[in-house]
Design a protein around this motif. Structure first.
Motif, short mmCIF file in Angstrom:
data_model
loop_
_atom_site.label_atom_id
_atom_site.label_comp_id
_atom_site.label_asym_id
_atom_site.label_seq_id
_atom_site.Cartn_x
_atom_site.Cartn_y
_atom_site.Cartn_z
N LEU A 21 0.83 -1.19 0.00
CA LEU A 21 0.00 0.00 0.00
C LEU A 21 0.87 1.25 0.00
N ALA A 22 1.84 1.26 0.88
CA ALA A 22 2.70 2.43 0.95
C ALA A 22 4.03 2.01 1.56
N ALA A 23 5.06 1.97 0.76
CA ALA A 23 6.35 1.48 1.21
C ALA A 23 6.81 2.25 2.45
N GLY A 24 7.20 1.49 3.49
CA GLY A 24 7.75 2.10 4.68
C GLY A 24 6.76 2.31 5.80
N LEU A 25 5.46 2.21 5.57
CA LEU A 25 4.51 2.44 6.65
C LEU A 25 4.62 1.36 7.71
N SER A 26 4.83 0.14 7.30
CA SER A 26 4.87 -0.96 8.25
C SER A 26 6.28 -1.28 8.70
N GLY A 27 7.20 -1.32 7.78
CA GLY A 27 8.55 -1.73 8.11
C GLY A 27 8.73 -3.22 7.97
N CYS A 28 7.71 -4.01 8.36
CA CYS A 28 7.73 -5.46 8.23
C CYS A 28 8.97 -6.09 8.82
N THR A 29 9.40 -5.61 10.00
CA THR A 29 10.46 -6.27 10.73
C THR A 29 9.93 -6.70 12.07
N ALA A 40 11.20 -16.47 14.92
CA ALA A 40 9.76 -16.56 14.71
C ALA A 40 9.31 -18.00 14.96
N THR A 41 8.33 -18.17 15.85
CA THR A 41 7.80 -19.51 16.12
C THR A 41 6.34 -19.53 15.67
N PHE A 42 5.39 -19.44 16.61
CA PHE A 42 4.00 -19.31 16.19
C PHE A 42 3.18 -18.67 17.31
N ALA A 43 2.08 -18.06 16.94
CA ALA A 43 1.30 -17.28 17.89
C ALA A 43 0.47 -18.16 18.81
N VAL A 44 0.31 -17.69 20.03
CA VAL A 44 -0.58 -18.36 20.96
C VAL A 44 -2.00 -18.30 20.40
N PHE A 45 -2.82 -19.25 20.83
CA PHE A 45 -4.23 -19.27 20.42
C PHE A 45 -5.04 -18.56 21.49
N ALA A 46 -5.52 -17.36 21.19
CA ALA A 46 -6.33 -16.58 22.12
C ALA A 46 -7.80 -16.69 21.74
N GLU A 47 -8.64 -16.91 22.74
CA GLU A 47 -10.07 -17.06 22.51
C GLU A 47 -10.82 -15.83 22.98
N ALA A 48 -11.88 -15.49 22.28
CA ALA A 48 -12.76 -14.41 22.69
C ALA A 48 -14.01 -15.01 23.33
N PRO A 49 -14.47 -14.47 24.46
CA PRO A 49 -15.69 -15.00 25.07
C PRO A 49 -16.92 -14.63 24.27
N ARG A 50 -17.87 -15.54 24.22
CA ARG A 50 -19.12 -15.31 23.49
C ARG A 50 -20.04 -14.40 24.28
N LEU A 245 5.90 -12.74 8.60
CA LEU A 245 5.54 -13.69 9.65
C LEU A 245 5.98 -13.15 11.00
N ASP A 246 7.19 -12.63 11.08
CA ASP A 246 7.70 -12.08 12.33
C ASP A 246 6.78 -10.99 12.88
N GLU A 247 6.35 -10.09 12.01
CA GLU A 247 5.55 -8.96 12.49
C GLU A 247 4.15 -9.40 12.89
N VAL A 248 3.54 -10.30 12.14
CA VAL A 248 2.24 -10.83 12.55
C VAL A 248 2.37 -11.53 13.89
N LEU A 249 3.42 -12.32 14.05
CA LEU A 249 3.66 -13.02 15.31
C LEU A 249 3.79 -12.04 16.47
N GLU A 250 4.58 -11.01 16.27
CA GLU A 250 4.81 -10.02 17.32
C GLU A 250 3.50 -9.39 17.79
N TYR A 251 2.69 -8.95 16.84
CA TYR A 251 1.44 -8.28 17.21
C TYR A 251 0.40 -9.26 17.73
N ALA A 252 0.33 -10.46 17.17
CA ALA A 252 -0.63 -11.45 17.65
C ALA A 252 -0.37 -11.80 19.11
N ASN A 253 0.86 -12.04 19.46
CA ASN A 253 1.19 -12.38 20.85
C ASN A 253 1.03 -11.18 21.78
#
Length: 271
Positions: A21-29, A40-50, A245-253
């Motif tokens: 979308l726009a180079a540099g906005l995310s950084g992706c590191t 990078a491993t994998f994100a914990v599984f977080a549940e939302a209450p119903r 993957l690293d950045e998704v992992l970081e924010y997910a956890n």
């Protein structure tokens, strides 16, 4: 950007996420460094209450107008606390959490957490707020989020597949919407989530549910998103970059931890 795999058997190319979308906005590191890597491993599984009073099976995407919409599935108090603790806009969080609750019913072995969807939503469009926009009460983005042309100039090369119907470009494909689907992937995975009967790539509920189903499909052969292999395969299907993957992992956890802390102590701090 959702790309690589296709439920009808065709292989589609993965893309570049929010940097398309726009180079540099995310950084992706992330924790693995500029090029991603072994941290990078994998994100914990977080549940939302119903939400109270919303039974399992209340959502039926095939029955518009006759079922609980996806945005009504998660507990309102939890949404308030988690949105405040994480900074995720509440309306975006409704989409992520609702999609995860639907998949928990429909594909319990998948184990896609709301936090993984939120991690992707951050990297792809900053939860629909990139370029100063927002997710409106009806779930649509206030402004259309359309990425750069995927013409091979610094990004994946994907020639037009939709005649410009989805992305407005008749020469090259572009990633579209808050979860950044390329047109061909959207054509295969578009799913109705908000009860109006029409899958909308610009709607956070529809896009989140479509992304959740795509992730579950992409990780199923490796044990689902509750395993490292399955989670990594699913994220790689969305975008093959190790840094992504690293950045998704970081924010997910991070989101999972902040939500858990807020729910453990739901009393607002004294001002």
């Amino acid at each position: 950007m959702a790309g690589k795999r296709h439920r009808r058997g065709a292989a589609l190319a993965a893309g570049a996420g929010v940097v398309a979308l726009a180079a540099g906005l995310s950084g992706c590191t992330g924790p693995g460094g500029e090029d991603g890597g072994p941290d990078a491993t994998f994100a914990v599984f977080a549940e939302a209450p119903r939400a109270s009073g919303v039974a399992e099976g209340a959502f039926d995407g095939d029955e518009p107008g006759g079922s609980a919409p996806l945005a009504a599935l998660a507990d309102p108090g939890w949404l308030d606390r988690t949105a405040e603790a994480t900074g995720i806009p509440r309306r975006a969080l409704q989409g992520y959490a609702g999609a995860a609750l639907v998949l928990a019913e429909q594909q319990p072995d998948c184990r896609v957490g709301w936090n993984t969807l939120a991690g992707i939503g951050w990297v792809e469009s900053h939860h629909g707020t990139i370029f100063g926009g927002s997710i409106q009460p009806d779930g649509r983005t206030s402004d259309l989020i359309i990425g750069v042309a995927l013409d091979g100039q610094g990004f994946q090369e994907i020639a037009d597949t939709d005649g410009g119907a989805v992305d407005g470009d008749t020469e090259w494909d572009r990633a579209v919407g808050p979860m950044q689907f390329v047109p061909a992937t959207w054509a295969a995975w578009a799913t109705e989530g908000n009860g109006d009967g029409v899958p909308d790539i610009h709607n956070i509920d529809d896009a989140s549910l479509s992304a959740a189903e795509y992730l579950c499909y992409s990780g199923r052969d490796d044990g689902g998103l509750g395993t490292e292999a399955g989670w990594r395969a699913a994220i790689a299907a969305y975008n093959e970059s190790p840094a992504y993957l690293d950045e998704v992992l970081e924010y997910a956890n991070r989101y999972a931890e902040e939500s858990a802390a807020a729910s453990a102590d739901p009393t607002p701090a004294a001002g």
